[in-house]
Structures are given as C-alpha cells and as structure tokens.
Design an enzyme around this catalytic site. Structure first.
Site, PDB file in Angstrom:
ATOM      1  N   ASP A 165      -9.306   9.828   1.665  1.00 45.33           N
ATOM      2  CA  ASP A 165      -9.779   8.505   2.083  1.00 45.33           C
ATOM      3  C   ASP A 165      -8.819   7.830   3.061  1.00 45.33           C
ATOM      4  O   ASP A 165      -9.176   6.845   3.682  1.00 45.33           O
ATOM      5  CB  ASP A 165      -9.963   7.599   0.850  1.00 45.33           C
ATOM      6  CG  ASP A 165     -10.539   6.237   1.203  1.00 45.33           C
ATOM      7  OD1 ASP A 165     -11.609   6.203   1.847  1.00 45.33           O
ATOM      8  OD2 ASP A 165      -9.918   5.216   0.849  1.00 45.33           O
TER       9      ASP A 165
ATOM     10  N   HIS B 249     -11.152   5.167   4.753  1.00 41.36           N
ATOM     11  CA  HIS B 249     -10.373   4.162   4.021  1.00 41.36           C
ATOM     12  C   HIS B 249     -11.301   3.120   3.394  1.00 41.36           C
ATOM     13  O   HIS B 249     -11.208   1.924   3.658  1.00 41.36           O
ATOM     14  CB  HIS B 249      -9.338   3.487   4.929  1.00 41.36           C
ATOM     15  CG  HIS B 249      -8.249   2.807   4.135  1.00 41.36           C
ATOM     16  ND1 HIS B 249      -7.224   2.105   4.728  1.00 41.36           N
ATOM     17  CD2 HIS B 249      -8.034   2.717   2.793  1.00 41.36           C
ATOM     18  CE1 HIS B 249      -6.420   1.612   3.798  1.00 41.36           C
ATOM     19  NE2 HIS B 249      -6.900   1.973   2.610  1.00 41.36           N
TER      20      HIS B 249
ATOM     21  N   ILE C 232      -4.069   1.607 -10.828  1.00 40.07           N
ATOM     22  CA  ILE C 232      -5.134   2.518 -10.390  1.00 40.07           C
ATOM     23  C   ILE C 232      -4.932   3.898 -11.011  1.00 40.07           C
ATOM     24  O   ILE C 232      -5.891   4.533 -11.474  1.00 40.07           O
ATOM     25  CB  ILE C 232      -5.189   2.601  -8.860  1.00 40.07           C
ATOM     26  CG1 ILE C 232      -5.543   1.230  -8.275  1.00 40.07           C
ATOM     27  CG2 ILE C 232      -6.217   3.636  -8.420  1.00 40.07           C
ATOM     28  CD1 ILE C 232      -5.442   1.157  -6.763  1.00 40.07           C
TER      29      ILE C 232
ATOM     30  N   SER D  18      -4.386   7.041  -1.756  1.00 37.95           N
ATOM     31  CA  SER D  18      -3.219   6.153  -1.744  1.00 37.95           C
ATOM     32  C   SER D  18      -2.891   5.736  -0.318  1.00 37.95           C
ATOM     33  O   SER D  18      -3.393   4.725   0.173  1.00 37.95           O
ATOM     34  CB  SER D  18      -2.027   6.833  -2.434  1.00 37.95           C
ATOM     35  OG  SER D  18      -1.692   8.052  -1.798  1.00 37.95           O
TER      36      SER D  18
ATOM     37  N   GLU E 297      -5.200   3.904  10.613  1.00 38.56           N
ATOM     38  CA  GLU E 297      -6.472   3.361  10.152  1.00 38.56           C
ATOM     39  C   GLU E 297      -7.609   3.926  11.010  1.00 38.56           C
ATOM     40  O   GLU E 297      -7.413   4.273  12.172  1.00 38.56           O
ATOM     41  CB  GLU E 297      -6.461   1.828  10.262  1.00 38.56           C
ATOM     42  CG  GLU E 297      -5.598   1.152   9.209  1.00 38.56           C
ATOM     43  CD  GLU E 297      -6.115   1.406   7.797  1.00 38.56           C
ATOM     44  OE1 GLU E 297      -7.307   1.167   7.532  1.00 38.56           O
ATOM     45  OE2 GLU E 297      -5.321   1.859   6.954  1.00 38.56           O
TER      46      GLU E 297
ATOM     47  N   PRO F 195       2.519   4.195  -3.800  1.00 36.19           N
ATOM     48  CA  PRO F 195       2.661   3.387  -2.585  1.00 36.19           C
ATOM     49  C   PRO F 195       3.311   4.234  -1.497  1.00 36.19           C
ATOM     50  O   PRO F 195       3.825   5.330  -1.768  1.00 36.19           O
ATOM     51  CB  PRO F 195       3.587   2.250  -3.028  1.00 36.19           C
ATOM     52  CG  PRO F 195       4.412   2.862  -4.121  1.00 36.19           C
ATOM     53  CD  PRO F 195       3.498   3.821  -4.841  1.00 36.19           C
TER      54      PRO F 195
END
Length: 313
Positions: free
Chosen positions: A256, A281, A156, A231, A261, A204
């Site tokens: 994002d 997200h 990415i 990320s 979550e 990550p």
C-alpha cells in the site's frame, strides 16, 4: 489566533467546517484551503500568518516551517510524521501533535483484504471467470493454522494480531517493546521471518526501520510466504522484494506504500513484479477513519489552546 487548514482532510467541506466550529472556540479564526498543493512557496503563503496549521501529508519541510513565522502548533492529520521537519519545529518552538489511532481499524481491514485476495487468488479468479474459464490452477489457501508474523506492535499491529488470532493463526511478533498480550508470542526478527507464512509490517519510518526488510531479510523468508506492507514504503527495499517475487523466492506481496506518495511511476519494480497487489496508500482512507481523524485534529487544537496538549510527538 488563526488556524489554517492547509489542505483537504478527506471530509466534505461543509461538514469539516461545521465540525471545526462546533469543537473550537468561537473567536478562533479559521481559514480552509480545499485544494492540495505541494510547492514550498504556496505552502508558506498559505501558512504565513497562521498560529496553528492543520495538515495531512503535505511536505512540511524546514523551509515551510521557517517561513511560517507565527506558527506555534501543527496538528498533523496522520499517524506518522516523517513528512514533517521535526528538527525545524523544535528549533522554532512549534508543538506537533499527531492523530494516532484514527486508522487502526481501517488499516487492519486492508491487511486482511490483501491477504485473502492473495491467498484465494481473487484477482486471477475475477479475470478468468470473465473469460469463461474455471478454477484450474487457482486453488488457494486458508488462513487457519498459518503462522502470522507482525512486525511492530503498536495499535495497528495489535489489532492485526487480534484478527489473525480470530482466523485461527498462530501469531508471532517482533517489536522493540514487548507487551504481555494473550495470543501473541514475541520472538527475534530472524525467527519470525524464517517461521511465518505471512509477515505484516506495522512500524513507523525512522533511522532504525528504513530498509528494515532488504535482500538478506527476504532470503530468510519461506518461498511460500507473503509480505504485507501498510506501514511506510522505505521500510522495504522495493527492488530486492521485486527480485524475490520474480525469482520465486517469495510467493506474493500486498503493498500500500511506496518510497513516494502516489502517483507511482509505471516502471516501479513492484508494479511489474509477480503476484503483487498494489494500492495507492489507501489503507487509512475510509469514510469512518477520515471523520475520526478530523475529530482528533480539532481536539488536538482545542486541547493545545486550553494548555493541555495531547498526542505530542
């Protein structure tokens, strides 16, 4: 053998099951749950008899892994596996495969959507034109000629760098592993942060990257710079970023991902900070990417069944 698809994968139910049947052996039992649950007890109940579980971003904690006594393989419909209890998988001999590559185009697209929206004041412009206003105070910036920093040069990050080059940016990169890529100059983190007009994060989440961008790192950035995070949320100290934005030490941010979550609490510091574009997200979530992901999920299962596992974490 039994495969349990433990949550929806973002593809129409009928199409998803058709894909599974086309790609997997006829004698593999397939059970599909098209509702999303997060409690440990229900997840264990769904996966109790499964040899293989396909999961997206549900919290597969150690209790879930230990409770699924027959589990031998996890096909994770995500690039990152920070929501998977990897130590428990290792202790129980559970192989984990991810879906690296499915969202490369989708995430990079959103990065530039956020940048252009920030640079060209698209949200304020939309608001003002609906109030019979003008462009006064809303003159923006061009991407051409800007220094563009990419932190993390996996697939990415590299696609983001290539698009930045196409816009006429000078691309600087920081990564643990340097690659010989035309159009990218690798530098140390301090140089990237202090030099770049745009910084885009593509790392990550692990012990090395948690809190990678905090108060000290933000202080090194230009007041005119913008930060993009597609990320993982904990890579950035949200409170420090909000403070920098609110006090004019940073010009804007596209976010994002958060510490959890969505749904994100209304009082999250970045949701009340100045000049933030926030999305739930969604960077990976395009129709094309979700179908690519389902293909990889089932291909991972098929390869494992044949004794040639792929995308092993």
């Amino acid at each position: 053998m039994k495969l349990v698809i433990i949550e929806p994968l973002g593809v129409n139910d009928e199409k998803l099951l058709s894909m599974a049947k086309d790609m997997l052996p006829a004698d593999l039992e397939i059970v599909y749950y098209n509702t999303r649950v997060t409690d440990t007890e229900t997840l264990i109940e769904r996966g109790r008899d499964a040899d293989i579980i396909a999961v997206s971003n549900l919290p597969m904690n150690a209790d879930v892994i230990n409770g699924c006594k027959n589990l031998k393989m996890l096909s994770v419909a995500f690039t990152g596996v920070d929501h998977i209890a990897m130590d428990a998988c290792k202790a129980n001999g559970v192989l984990v495969s991810n879906c690296a590559g499915y969202s490369t185009a989708a995430v990079a697209d959103l990065v530039f959507g956020m940048i252009i929206a920030l640079y060209r004041n698209m949200i304020p412009c939309n608001d003002v034109v609906r109030k019979e206003g003008t462009k006064d105070g809303l003159v923006g910036f061009e991407l051409e000629g800007k220094k563009f920093g990419v932190i993390g040069t996996g697939a990415i990050g590299l696609r983001t760098a290539a698009i930045a080059n196409a816009f006429g940016c000078q691309v600087l990169a920081y990564s643990r592993t340097k690659k010989d890529i035309p159009g990218i100059t690798y530098v140390d983190m301090d140089t990237l942060l202090s030099s770049c007009d745009i910084v885009s994060l593509h790392t990550p989440l692990n012990s090395d990257t948690r809190g990678l961008i905090g108060k000290e790192e933000l202080a090194k950035m230009k007041p005119s710079a913008i930060l993009i995070n597609t990320s993982r949320g904990p890579v950035v100290d949200s409170a420090a970023l909000a403070d920098a934005l609110n006090n004019g030490r940073l010009a804007g941010a596209g976010i994002d991902v958060f510490e959890t979550e969505p749904p994100i609490a209304k009082d999250h510091p970045l949701l009340t900070a100045k000049n933030v574009i926030a999305t739930p997200h969604v960077a990976f979530a395009t129709k094309e990417a979700l179908e690519k992901r389902a293909v990889i999920v089932f291909d991972n299962v098929d390869k494992w069944l044949k004794g040639t596992p792929q995308n092993v974490m």
